[in-house]
Scaffold this active site. Structure first.
Site, PDB file in Angstrom:
ATOM      1  CB  SER A  21      95.488  13.539  11.895  1.00 18.11           C
ATOM      2  OG  SER A  21      96.304  13.690  10.736  1.00 18.11           O
ATOM      3  CB  ALA A  89      93.002  22.070  -1.472  1.00 19.22           C
ATOM      4  CD  GLU A  93      98.189  13.956  -1.262  1.00 13.46           C
ATOM      5  OE1 GLU A  93      97.783  13.616  -0.147  1.00 13.46           O
ATOM      6  OE2 GLU A  93      98.911  13.239  -1.986  1.00 13.46           O
ATOM      7  CG  ASP A 132     107.079  16.101   6.344  1.00 13.16           C
ATOM      8  OD1 ASP A 132     106.112  15.432   6.754  1.00 13.16           O
ATOM      9  OD2 ASP A 132     107.931  15.649   5.549  1.00 13.16           O
ATOM     10  CD  GLU A 136     103.888  12.800  -0.391  1.00 13.67           C
ATOM     11  OE1 GLU A 136     104.585  13.744  -0.856  1.00 13.67           O
ATOM     12  OE2 GLU A 136     104.371  11.743   0.025  1.00 13.67           O
ATOM     13  CG  ASP A 150     101.227  17.502   7.669  1.00 16.87           C
ATOM     14  OD1 ASP A 150     101.371  16.350   7.226  1.00 16.87           O
ATOM     15  OD2 ASP A 150     101.190  17.758   8.879  1.00 16.87           O
TER      16      ASP A 150
HETATM   17  N1  LIG Z   1      98.004  16.391   6.895  1.00 14.65           N
HETATM   18  C1  LIG Z   1      97.123  17.362   6.540  1.00 14.65           C
HETATM   19  O1  LIG Z   1      97.101  18.433   7.093  1.00 14.65           O
HETATM   20  N2  LIG Z   1      96.305  17.055   5.501  1.00 14.65           N
HETATM   21  C2  LIG Z   1      95.361  17.892   4.926  1.00 14.65           C
HETATM   22  C3  LIG Z   1      94.931  19.103   5.524  1.00 14.65           C
HETATM   23  C4  LIG Z   1      93.974  19.898   4.868  1.00 14.65           C
HETATM   24  C5  LIG Z   1      93.458  19.468   3.630  1.00 14.65           C
HETATM   25  C6  LIG Z   1      93.902  18.252   3.066  1.00 14.65           C
HETATM   26  C7  LIG Z   1      94.844  17.464   3.715  1.00 14.65           C
HETATM   27  C8  LIG Z   1      93.238  18.092   1.861  1.00 14.65           C
HETATM   28  C9  LIG Z   1      93.447  16.952   0.959  1.00 14.65           C
HETATM   29  C10 LIG Z   1      92.644  16.724  -0.281  1.00 14.65           C
HETATM   30  C11 LIG Z   1      92.630  15.525  -0.924  1.00 14.65           C
HETATM   31  C12 LIG Z   1      91.781  15.652  -2.036  1.00 14.65           C
HETATM   32  C13 LIG Z   1      91.483  14.604  -3.016  1.00 14.65           C
HETATM   33  C14 LIG Z   1      91.458  13.267  -2.607  1.00 14.65           C
HETATM   34  C15 LIG Z   1      91.186  12.278  -3.566  1.00 14.65           C
HETATM   35  C16 LIG Z   1      90.979  12.592  -4.898  1.00 14.65           C
HETATM   36  C17 LIG Z   1      91.033  13.925  -5.279  1.00 14.65           C
HETATM   37  C18 LIG Z   1      90.876  14.250  -6.729  1.00 14.65           C
HETATM   38  O2  LIG Z   1      90.878  13.384  -7.555  1.00 14.65           O
HETATM   39  N3  LIG Z   1      90.779  15.526  -7.108  1.00 14.65           N
HETATM   40  C19 LIG Z   1      90.591  15.863  -8.550  1.00 14.65           C
HETATM   41  C20 LIG Z   1      91.935  16.175  -9.246  1.00 14.65           C
HETATM   42  N4  LIG Z   1      92.751  14.959  -9.401  1.00 14.65           N
HETATM   43  C21 LIG Z   1      94.157  15.354  -9.585  1.00 14.65           C
HETATM   44  C22 LIG Z   1      95.089  14.179  -9.772  1.00 14.65           C
HETATM   45  C23 LIG Z   1      94.624  13.296 -10.908  1.00 14.65           C
HETATM   46  C24 LIG Z   1      93.178  12.897 -10.722  1.00 14.65           C
HETATM   47  C25 LIG Z   1      92.277  14.122 -10.549  1.00 14.65           C
HETATM   48  C26 LIG Z   1      91.270  14.947  -4.350  1.00 14.65           C
HETATM   49  C27 LIG Z   1      91.323  16.943  -2.038  1.00 14.65           C
HETATM   50  N5  LIG Z   1      91.857  17.611  -0.952  1.00 14.65           N
HETATM   51  C28 LIG Z   1      92.394  19.233   1.712  1.00 14.65           C
HETATM   52  O3  LIG Z   1      91.644  19.467   0.769  1.00 14.65           O
HETATM   53  N6  LIG Z   1      92.554  20.033   2.801  1.00 14.65           N
END
Ligand SMILES: NC(=O)Nc1ccc2c(c1)=C(Cc1cc(-c3cccc(C(=O)NCCN4CCCCC4)c3)c[nH]1)C(=O)N=2
Length: 294
Positions: A21, A89, A93, A132, A136, A150
């Site tokens: 995905s 979110a 991560e 898992d 992450e 996940d």
């Molecule tokens: N396999 C899965 O199910 N994966 C999923 C599912 C739901 C989901 C999911 C993954 C998410 C992943 C995600 C990734 C990010 C994200 C990606 C890239 C950059 C950032 C980011 O920099 N955020 C600001 C805070 N950071 C923190 C770390 C240091 C730099 C500043 C967030 C925000 N949310 C999400 O928000 N909701």
């Protein structure tokens, strides 16, 4: 309820990649609300025989209703793809913060691993093993509380009237899947059925990683990592917090039944009363303000 279509959303950057995905940041046109939309290609799922993973994930999401888990808002499909509209979110991560800070201090490690314990207490109470769990998959919401995600590789156990897994052939089935190398438990590598203890093993790895910046069984290659895991062979770095050391050593135990958190060792209450969490107010944790990750 009217089914959404891809046209109801404006898709933005890729924010996550699964084995089958891709997760995009997206904005719902009608409400301007932001979501994470997980998209699976039907052809790929069928070719890789992963359809049961997406079915299982939806089944688990339908059972979850807790602030520490990503929520599934909608699902829809078009001719080529399946779409899962999930919580966004914003702070990404937990792994991102671990990379940025390299290690967490004691208050942050206590807080975030305690939130994972509350999440596992809820999940296991529903008979669900994550299988898992890793930094992450532990996301951070706008409020900097955790949102676990996940569930494609989770296992749902049938529970008896006391909340204990029913002892049936179905539940003893071998694992059809192995988690991420560094966090996978010995019993899963030895092809025994996963159990709640598999998540406590992963918790032990996560606590170790938060405080040391490295993973307990990390090795040159996957095979060497597995060799260490099946012997629970790991060492603590100099200066590792003594209470955390005691806690990790009670989680990274070969026999899953003997891990802290399992019924044989006093269950969740014994885990929550471990001295590493002394003084922590478990009841107000979800509404407390998280320590600054620094
Ligand atoms: N396999 C899965 O199910 N994966 C999923 C599912 C739901 C989901 C999911 C993954 C998410 C992943 C995600 C990734 C990010 C994200 C990606 C890239 C950059 C950032 C980011 O920099 N955020 C600001 C805070 N950071 C923190 C770390 C240091 C730099 C500043 C967030 C925000 N949310 C999400 O928000 N909701």
């Amino acid at each position: 309820r009217v089914k959404r279509t891809p046209n109801d959303f404006i898709f933005g950057k890729v924010i996550g990649e699964g084995s089958y995905s891709t997760v995009y940041l997206a904005k719902e046109v009608s409400t301007q609300r932001e979501f994470a939309i997980k998209i699976c290609e039907k052809k790929h799922l069928i070719r890789e025989r992963k359809t049961h993973f997406v079915m299982r994930e939806k089944e688990v999401f339908m059972k979850l209703d807790h602030p520490f888990f990503v929520k599934l808002a909608y699902t829809f499909q078009d001719s080529e793809r399946l779409y899962y509209v999930l919580t966004y979110a914003r702070n990404g991560e937990l792994l991102g913060y671990l990379h940025k800070l390299s290690v967490f201090d004691i208050p942050c490690t206590r807080f975030y691993t305690a939130e994972v314990i509350l999440a596992l207490e809820y999940l296991h109470g529903l008979g669900i093993i994550h299988r898992d769990l890793k930094p992450e998959n532990i996301l951070l919401g706008d409020d900097m509380h955790i949102r676990i995600t996940d569930f494609g590789t989770s296992k749902i156990l049938q529970l008896d009237e006391n909340g204990k897994p029913v002892n049936s052939a179905e539940q003893k089935k071998k694992n059809s899947f192995v988690g991420t190398a560094e966090y996978v438990s010995p019993e899963v590598l030895n092809n025994e059925p996963a159990n709640f203890g598999s998540d406590f093993w992963a918790l032990g790895c996560i606590i170790y990683q938060c405080l040391s910046g490295s993973m307990p069984f990390r090795s040159g290659n996957e095979y060497q990592t597995f060799q260490k895991i099946v012997k629970a062979e790991y060492t603590f770095p100099e200066g590792f917090n003594a209470e955390a050391k005691d806690l990790v050593s009670k989680l990274l135990v070969l026999d899953p039944e003997e891990r802290l958190g399992m019924p044989n060792t006093g269950g969740m209450s014994a885990l929550k009363s471990h001295k590493f969490y002394a003084g922590l107010d478990w009841d107000t944790l979800p509404s407390s303000s998280p320590p600054k990750l620094m």
